[in-house]
Design an enzyme around this catalytic site. Structure first.
Site, PDB file in Angstrom:
ATOM      1  N   ASN A  10       0.871  -1.180   0.000  1.00 29.13           N
ATOM      2  CA  ASN A  10       0.000   0.000   0.000  1.00 29.13           C
ATOM      3  C   ASN A  10       0.908   1.230   0.000  1.00 29.13           C
ATOM      4  O   ASN A  10       1.500   1.564   1.027  1.00 29.13           O
ATOM      5  CB  ASN A  10      -0.899  -0.038   1.251  1.00 29.13           C
ATOM      6  CG  ASN A  10      -1.739   1.219   1.371  1.00 29.13           C
ATOM      7  OD1 ASN A  10      -1.834   2.013   0.432  1.00 29.13           O
ATOM      8  ND2 ASN A  10      -2.350   1.408   2.535  1.00 29.13           N
ATOM      9  N   HIS A 104      -9.241   1.358   5.546  1.00 30.75           N
ATOM     10  CA  HIS A 104      -7.913   1.549   6.136  1.00 30.75           C
ATOM     11  C   HIS A 104      -8.020   2.552   7.292  1.00 30.75           C
ATOM     12  O   HIS A 104      -8.768   3.516   7.210  1.00 30.75           O
ATOM     13  CB  HIS A 104      -6.935   2.055   5.066  1.00 30.75           C
ATOM     14  CG  HIS A 104      -5.516   1.985   5.530  1.00 30.75           C
ATOM     15  ND1 HIS A 104      -4.989   2.923   6.385  1.00 30.75           N
ATOM     16  CD2 HIS A 104      -4.538   1.086   5.290  1.00 30.75           C
ATOM     17  CE1 HIS A 104      -3.724   2.585   6.636  1.00 30.75           C
ATOM     18  NE2 HIS A 104      -3.431   1.478   5.995  1.00 30.75           N
ATOM     19  N   GLU A 106      -6.191   4.896   8.222  1.00 30.11           N
ATOM     20  CA  GLU A 106      -5.905   6.300   7.884  1.00 30.11           C
ATOM     21  C   GLU A 106      -7.145   6.956   7.281  1.00 30.11           C
ATOM     22  O   GLU A 106      -7.401   8.134   7.495  1.00 30.11           O
ATOM     23  CB  GLU A 106      -4.699   6.371   6.934  1.00 30.11           C
ATOM     24  CG  GLU A 106      -3.404   6.126   7.696  1.00 30.11           C
ATOM     25  CD  GLU A 106      -2.299   5.479   6.887  1.00 30.11           C
ATOM     26  OE1 GLU A 106      -2.338   5.554   5.652  1.00 30.11           O
ATOM     27  OE2 GLU A 106      -1.390   4.905   7.517  1.00 30.11           O
ATOM     28  N   GLU A 176      -4.943  -4.741  10.870  1.00 33.42           N
ATOM     29  CA  GLU A 176      -3.867  -3.757  11.013  1.00 33.42           C
ATOM     30  C   GLU A 176      -4.011  -3.014  12.336  1.00 33.42           C
ATOM     31  O   GLU A 176      -4.773  -2.037  12.418  1.00 33.42           O
ATOM     32  CB  GLU A 176      -3.934  -2.733   9.868  1.00 33.42           C
ATOM     33  CG  GLU A 176      -3.678  -3.313   8.503  1.00 33.42           C
ATOM     34  CD  GLU A 176      -3.076  -2.255   7.567  1.00 33.42           C
ATOM     35  OE1 GLU A 176      -2.022  -2.541   7.008  1.00 33.42           O
ATOM     36  OE2 GLU A 176      -3.650  -1.169   7.426  1.00 33.42           O
ATOM     37  N   GLY A 182       3.317   2.172  10.551  1.00 31.32           N
ATOM     38  CA  GLY A 182       4.306   3.228  10.330  1.00 31.32           C
ATOM     39  C   GLY A 182       5.098   3.599  11.568  1.00 31.32           C
ATOM     40  O   GLY A 182       5.738   4.637  11.623  1.00 31.32           O
ATOM     41  N   SER A 222       4.075  -2.285  10.035  1.00 30.21           N
ATOM     42  CA  SER A 222       5.535  -2.401  10.101  1.00 30.21           C
ATOM     43  C   SER A 222       6.079  -3.764   9.655  1.00 30.21           C
ATOM     44  O   SER A 222       7.049  -4.268  10.216  1.00 30.21           O
ATOM     45  CB  SER A 222       6.048  -2.055  11.513  1.00 30.21           C
ATOM     46  OG  SER A 222       5.674  -0.732  11.852  1.00 30.21           O
TER      47      SER A 222
HETATM   48  P1  13P Z   1       3.517   0.247   7.432  1.00 29.74           P
HETATM   49  O1  13P Z   1       3.918  -1.047   6.793  1.00 29.74           O
HETATM   50  O2  13P Z   1       4.269   1.430   6.878  1.00 29.74           O
HETATM   51  O3  13P Z   1       3.504   0.168   8.925  1.00 29.74           O
HETATM   52  O4  13P Z   1       1.976   0.516   6.985  1.00 29.74           O
HETATM   53  C1  13P Z   1       1.063  -0.489   7.155  1.00 29.74           C
HETATM   54  C2  13P Z   1      -0.174  -0.121   6.446  1.00 29.74           C
HETATM   55  O5  13P Z   1      -0.900   0.767   6.862  1.00 29.74           O
HETATM   56  C3  13P Z   1      -0.495  -0.832   5.197  1.00 29.74           C
HETATM   57  O6  13P Z   1      -1.779  -0.539   4.764  1.00 29.74           O
END
Ligand code: 13P
Length: 262
Positions: A10, A104, A106, A176, A182, A222
């Site tokens: 992603n 997601h 975010e 997630e 992140g 991560s």
């Molecule tokens: P990271 O792998 O950067 O932690 O992000 C995970 C993510 O949100 C994938 O959709």
């Protein structure tokens, strides 16, 4: 029950058309001498503007086009109309995309997507040929308060509302935990396994145990070349949704060939 593995990168708001072009070139090089296992599927969820440049891309004349399945990070659930700045499912279908990320964290946290909106998107996506990838997971404070299972159950129950049994077979789930996204703070393989196994029991309750056995459930947060193999070795984890470590072709190639790691 042996399920396939699915690794999706992603890219979030990273890598425009130019970087995507370079990525494909580099990925082709990285995979020249490396075979991807037959039971591993993979895709990249690129920004909308990069997607058209990534379709059926071939660099060397006479060489078979390197096929990289693609995914969208977002879309609108309405078919068309006055929705300035939005992208419809039909537009994405015309690009030949294979997967759609929905829910997601975010989008939930930064763009106010509620469970109700996530459910509308999922039901709209199910009318297409594309595979919805439904993300869910708890915040750090919910994790600290031992509420992981309650959050998973609530999110899955409301996001999967009105989904029929035969439709559930088309859906991929992605656990997630928000505190691991992140942050470099990966859930331990045991923690991730426990939460994913619990999500499977929720699917069994909402649908049936046969569907729960078959549903692909990814882990995201991560994931990187150094930890992917151990995570993928967990009984209920069927793949990964990867942010940061999918931006670079070398790293993405290592992720999708995790089974070759010593
Ligand atoms: P990271 O792998 O950067 O932690 O992000 C995970 C993510 O949100 C994938 O959709």
């Amino acid at each position: 029950m042996s399920r396939r593995k699915l690794i999706i990168g992603n890219w979030k708001m990273n890598n425009g058309p130019m970087e995507a072009h370079q990525f494909l070139h580099d990925l082709e090089d990285e995979l020249k001498n490396e075979k991807i296992a037959k039971d591993v599927d993979f895709a990249i969820a690129a920004p909308f503007v990069a997607l058209p440049f990534m379709i059926g891309h071939s660099h060397e004349e006479g060489k078979e086009a390197f096929y990289l399945p693609l995914a969208a990070q977002n879309f609108h659930y309405e078919e068309k109309g006055a929705f300035t700045g939005e992208i419809s499912l039909d537009m994405l279908d015309q690009l030949g995309l294979e997967y759609l990320i929905i829910g997601h964290s975010e989008r939930r946290q930064l763009f106010n997507e509620t469970d109700e909106i996530v459910n509308k998107k999922l039901l709209a996506a199910l009318k297409t040929q594309m595979t919805p990838v439904l993300a869910f997971g708890e915040t750090e404070s919910e994790f600290d308060a031992n509420k992981t299972e309650t959050v998973i159950k609530n999110q899955l129950t409301s996001s999967l509302k009105s989904v029929k049994e035969n439709e559930m077979e088309k859906i991929v789930l992605a656990y997630e935990p928000i505190w691991a996204i992140g942050t470099g703070k990966t859930a331990s393989p045991e923690q991730a396994q426990k939460a994913v196994a619990f999500a499977r029991t929720v699917v069994a309750e909402l649908f049936n145990s046969d569907i729960a056995d078959k549903v692909i459930i990814q882990y995201g947060g991560s994931v990187k070349p150094e930890n992917v193999k151990e995570l993928m070795g967990q009984k209920d984890i069927d793949g990964a949704l990867v942010g940061g470590a999918s931006l670079d072709a070398k790293s993405f190639a290592k992720l999708i060939t995790f089974d070759k790691q010593k």
